[in-house]
Design an enzyme around this catalytic site. Structure first.
Site, short mmCIF file in Angstrom:
data_model
loop_
_atom_site.label_atom_id
_atom_site.label_comp_id
_atom_site.label_asym_id
_atom_site.label_seq_id
_atom_site.Cartn_x
_atom_site.Cartn_y
_atom_site.Cartn_z
CB THR A 27 -0.92 0.05 1.25
OG1 THR A 27 -0.14 0.38 2.41
CG2 THR A 27 -1.66 -1.27 1.46
CB ALA A 56 1.99 -0.13 6.78
CB VAL A 82 8.12 -0.10 8.16
CG1 VAL A 82 8.09 1.44 8.13
CG2 VAL A 82 7.48 -0.63 9.44
CE LYS A 83 5.56 0.56 -0.79
NZ LYS A 83 4.44 0.93 -1.69
CB VAL A 84 11.27 4.35 4.73
CG1 VAL A 84 10.83 3.98 6.14
CG2 VAL A 84 12.39 3.43 4.26
#
Ligand code: G3P
Length: 217
Positions: A27, A56, A82-84
């Site tokens: 996402t 996310a 975790v998306k960065v």
């Protein structure tokens, strides 16, 4: 190659998951907006629907705040990645989250040098956006080839997660190059099953079988 669905639409995720061929979900803030739902509620539901990684995305730009957001997202479920973003602060956050054993997907990658930095920061996944690269006149799949070569040269464990996939040829070329994952909308995944000769062939079998008068059940 793993197939991830690029959406926050839980109905589409359920449909795709029912094929038994879905390996994860990605996402981003735009997809969360499109879902019209609360961020934590929809990510929690998605993470309980699929077993594989669910990305996310953090939304701050400074390392300190991004790290707090990432730690909070990671608590949603064990399968959260975790998306960065691929920025200096994003990679500092990637390194810090990986030190905590948290999966990290580094996104908005548009150059092989950026992908090299993400691998050095210990990223679990790198997300090069092939469609957007194509949109501005570059060859998105050439970027994937370069990243694959560099990662293989040094034995990096970071998985190449091809993103911004717009059609089945992107999927085919990603598999030819040896990308680890492709993430795409449900509409693209449905197109992978379809071929007009399969449809025609099935119609021919149906016609001939009907003529036999036999039945299997
Ligand atoms: O995961 C990235 C993807 O959602 C971006 O796709 O088509 O907006 O470039 P697109």
């Amino acid at each position: 190659m793993k197939f991830f669905l690029d959406t926050a639409n839980i109905e589409e995720i359920r449909e795709a998951n029912a094929t038994g061929l879905l390996d994860g979900v990605t996402t981003n803030p735009s997809l969360i907006k499109k879902s019209g739902r609360d961020f934590f509620e929809v990510i929690t539901e998605i993470a309980s629907e699929v077993e594989g990684p669910v990305s996310a995305e953090t939304v701050s730009h400074d390392h300190e705040t991004m790290l707090k957001e990432g730690l909070k997202c990671a608590k949603i479920a064990d399968n959260i990645a975790v998306k960065v973003p691929l920025t200096l602060d994003g990679l500092k956050t990637c390194k810090a989250l990986r030190a905590e054993g948290i999966m990290v997907n580094v996104t908005l990658c548009f150059s092989a040098n950026q992908a090299l930095l993400a691998a050095k920061a210990g990223a679990s996944f790198i997300s090069p956006f092939v469609g957007r690269h194509d949109d501005v006149g570059f060859d998105g799949m050439e970027l994937i080839e370069d990243i694959r070569t560099i990662y293989d040269n040094y034995g990096f464990g970071t998985e190449i997660l091809v993103a911004s996939v717009r059609h089945p040829v992107h999927v085919l070329e990603s598999a030819r190059i040896g990308a680890d994952v492709a993430t795409f909308p449900w509409d693209v995944m449905k197109k992978l099953f379809n071929h007009p000769l399969t449809v025609n062939g099935l119609a021919g079998f149906d016609k001939d079988w009907a003529a036999t008068g036999f039945s299997i059940l």
